[in-house]
Design an enzyme around this catalytic site. Structure first.
Site, short mmCIF file in Angstrom:
data_model
loop_
_atom_site.label_atom_id
_atom_site.label_comp_id
_atom_site.label_asym_id
_atom_site.label_seq_id
_atom_site.Cartn_x
_atom_site.Cartn_y
_atom_site.Cartn_z
CE1 TYR A 175 1.23 17.91 -2.19
CE2 TYR A 175 2.69 16.06 -2.67
CZ TYR A 175 2.08 16.90 -1.76
OH TYR A 175 2.32 16.74 -0.42
CB SER B 239 5.96 15.23 -0.77
OG SER B 239 5.43 14.01 -1.26
#
Length: 252
Positions: free
Chosen positions: A157, A142
């Site tokens: 995350y 990501s």
């Protein structure tokens, strides 16, 4: 026929990656978690277009199931492709849950760790003996790990995805003796079902995200799936240990 395993392919980036890989004449074993209908639908799309695909259930957050999953994969390879090995692995399955550091529970942190970091680590370990030399692995990371992608609420995350970036480089180093290439892709804001289908629930955030993106829109799953398919293919035969941001120039 070469064969790829794509985790988390019931929707979004995983579905697109599975379909794009299949378009290149590669057989696909795809997995789904809590969306069996989506997994079967992805397999049906591939088959309708003349490809070969098998959908299997897998919870990447439950590493204790990986040995049984490997045995299932062995049987599918034999029954469907008359092989006992596969060529490509895409560690894509995941989920997002946001909260500020002061509000993050240990339960949330641990679940993110099991799915986003521990899962790819030990699933790859289990499947590695079945991979052919000269194969390829792609991990879905990501752009939240990059300075330009920092947003409040993504600390847990992004920490797991950052660990996945490091793991990608170590995999590339260790597996290079077998000619196995390992890379990661880092999507930016992409229209998927992640974070409980956030874009559908909060469409008002899309214009602001598009305005911060150099190419003027949010990403679509096919933008990322095409890059994953390219990275596993022989077109990328001289690319390894790289993390490629696929964000349309977010915060550029």
């Amino acid at each position: 026929m070469k064969v790829a395993i794509v985790t988390g392919a019931s929707s979004g980036i995983g579905r697109s990656a599975a379909i794009e890989i299949a378009k290149r004449g590669i057989g696909v074993i795809l997995t789904y978690g809590n969306n069996p209908h989506g997994g079967l639908e992805t397999a049906a799309v591939i088959q309708k277009e003349g490809g070969t695909a098998v959908a299997l259930p897998l919870d990447v957050g439950e590493s204790g199931t990986f040995a049984a999953f490997r045995d299932t994969v062995t049987g599918v390879l034999c029954d469907t492709w008359l092989r006992d090995t596969f060529d490509y692995l895409v560690n894509n399955a995941g989920f997002a849950q946001t909260s500020l550091i002061e509000d993050t529970t240990e339960e949330t942190f641990d679940r993110l760790m099991r799915v986003l970091l521990k899962g790819p680590y030990f699933l790859t370990q289990r499947l590695l003996p079945l991979m052919t030399d000269g194969g390829a692995i792609v991990n879905t990371s990501s752009n939240s790990t990059a300075t330009a992608g920092l947003e409040p609420g993504y600390s847990a995350y992004a920490s797991m995805k950052g660990g996945l970036d490091v793991l990608t480089r170590y995999m590339a180093k260790e597996f290079s003796t077998r000619g196995i290439r390992v890379n990661s892709v880092s999507p930016g804001s992409t229209r998927t079902r992640i974070a409980d289908d956030a874009f559908t629930r909060f469409p008002e955030v899309i214009p602001a995200l598009a305005a911060r993106t150099a190419l003027g829109r949010v990403g679509e799953p096919d933008d990322i799936g095409a890059m994953i398919a390219t990275l596993v293919s022989d077109e990328s035969r001289w690319v390894t240990a790289q993390n490629i941001e696929v964000s349309g120039g977010y915060n550029l």
